[in-house]
Design an enzyme around this catalytic site. Structure first.
Site, PDB file in Angstrom:
ATOM      1  CG  ASP A   1      -5.737   9.475   9.644  1.00 35.09           C
ATOM      2  OD1 ASP A   1      -6.793   9.967   9.411  1.00 35.09           O
ATOM      3  OD2 ASP A   1      -5.292   9.803  10.599  1.00 35.09           O
TER       4      ASP A   1
ATOM      5  CG  ASP B   1      -9.417  13.157  12.347  1.00 38.72           C
ATOM      6  OD1 ASP B   1      -8.434  13.196  13.192  1.00 38.72           O
ATOM      7  OD2 ASP B   1      -9.483  12.420  11.106  1.00 38.72           O
TER       8      ASP B   1
HETATM    9  C1  DX5 Z   1      -5.220  14.420  10.113  1.00 38.60           C
HETATM   10  C2  DX5 Z   1      -5.746  13.084  10.401  1.00 38.60           C
HETATM   11  C3  DX5 Z   1      -5.821  13.008  11.716  1.00 38.60           C
HETATM   12  C4  DX5 Z   1      -4.690  12.885  12.448  1.00 38.60           C
HETATM   13  C5  DX5 Z   1      -4.641  13.296  13.963  1.00 38.60           C
HETATM   14  O1  DX5 Z   1      -5.662  14.712   8.616  1.00 38.60           O
HETATM   15  O2  DX5 Z   1      -7.199  12.820   9.777  1.00 38.60           O
HETATM   16  O3  DX5 Z   1      -6.418  11.654  11.882  1.00 38.60           O
HETATM   17  O4  DX5 Z   1      -3.810  11.705  12.564  1.00 38.60           O
HETATM   18  O5  DX5 Z   1      -3.548  13.545  14.477  1.00 38.60           O
HETATM   19  P1  DX5 Z   1      -3.414  14.389  15.928  1.00 38.60           P
HETATM   20  O6  DX5 Z   1      -4.318  13.799  16.934  1.00 38.60           O
HETATM   21  O7  DX5 Z   1      -1.995  14.568  16.119  1.00 38.60           O
HETATM   22  O8  DX5 Z   1      -3.875  15.716  15.425  1.00 38.60           O
HETATM   23 ZN    ZN Z   2      -8.209  11.168  10.324  1.00 35.79          ZN
END
Ligand code: DX5
Ligand code: ZN
Length: 226
Positions: free
Chosen positions: A36, A177
């Protein structure tokens, strides 16, 4: 290849021991790394640049790396992430002036292209570019932070995009996601997603293998439905 791909999101990893933590997630059964990138403009958070991706490659992380650009602008970041070793580069359509040009740039740089849609972003952005996309990413939370709750109203959107992909006959991955957990992954898979970003559910746990085994066993219930 597994029908379902698990993509540990390193936003939730231990940055002081990133290489080891990512290796642990892969040994436990992760298929690809979700990386990310946040710039403090497109979202209110600041994360990692291409040097960190390059360091992971130097640490012998060999699986595909899926770079999720939550940046504005988009295009100026693409060549450096491609050079650092990205395989997929995904961007948000509102963040670029020319979606088709951005996809072309990703391909010219030798990467696969993904389009990421926020919870309230229309799927009409997919019109006219499906033939060029390798992955569609449906955000199941608003982008910016890990460890948020999945927004349940996105499940019908996943079903709609699954229909669009199947009707098109193009080979496009459908990634989800945000907020994916052991107890909601089956519904999301049944709706049609086949790549699952796993952030806090994995990295905030003690034993990554236990979590990924639980997730695979939920997904195996879905395989019986095909
Ligand atoms: C949020 C990101 C995600 C995040 C997901 O903006 O794009 O990829 O890291 O994390 P979890 O699985 O904890 O929601
Ligand atoms: Zn992401």
């Amino acid at each position: 290849m597994n029908q379902f791909l698990l993509a540990p999101s390193i936003l939730s990893a231990d940055f002081a021991r990133l290489g080891e933590d990512v290796s642990r997630a892969l040994s436990a059964g992760g298929d690809m790394i979700h990386f990310d990138v946040m710039d403090g403009h497109y979202v209110n958070n600041l994360t990692m640049g291409p040097m960190i991706l390059k360091s992971l490659r130097n640490f012998n992380i060999q699986v595909p790396i899926d770079v999720h650009l939550m940046t504005k602008p988009v295009d100026s970041f693409i060549p450096s992430f491609a050079d650092a070793g990205a395989n997929f580069i995904t961007f948000h359509p509102e963040a670029t002036n020319h979606i088709d040009n951005t996809i072309n740039l990703i391909k010219t740089c030798g990467c696969k292209a993904g389009l990421s849609l926020n919870p309230s972003t229309s799927i009409h952005y997919l019109d006219y570019i499906l033939d060029k996309l390798d992955m569609i990413v449906l955000m199941t939370v608003n982008p910016g932070f890990s460890n948020q709750n999945l927004i349940p109203s996105i499940i019908p959107k996943i079903r709609n995009v699954r229909k669009i992909i199947d009707t098109s006959n193009f080979d496009i991955l459908l990634e989800v996601d945000g907020g994916i957990k052991v107890d909601n992954i089956l519904d999301i898979a049944l709706a049609g997603a086949n790549v699952f970003v796993l952030g806090s559910v994995l990295f905030d746990s003690i034993d990554y293998t236990i979590v990924l085994n639980k997730i695979r066993s939920k997904l195996s219930l879905c395989l019986n439905n095909f």
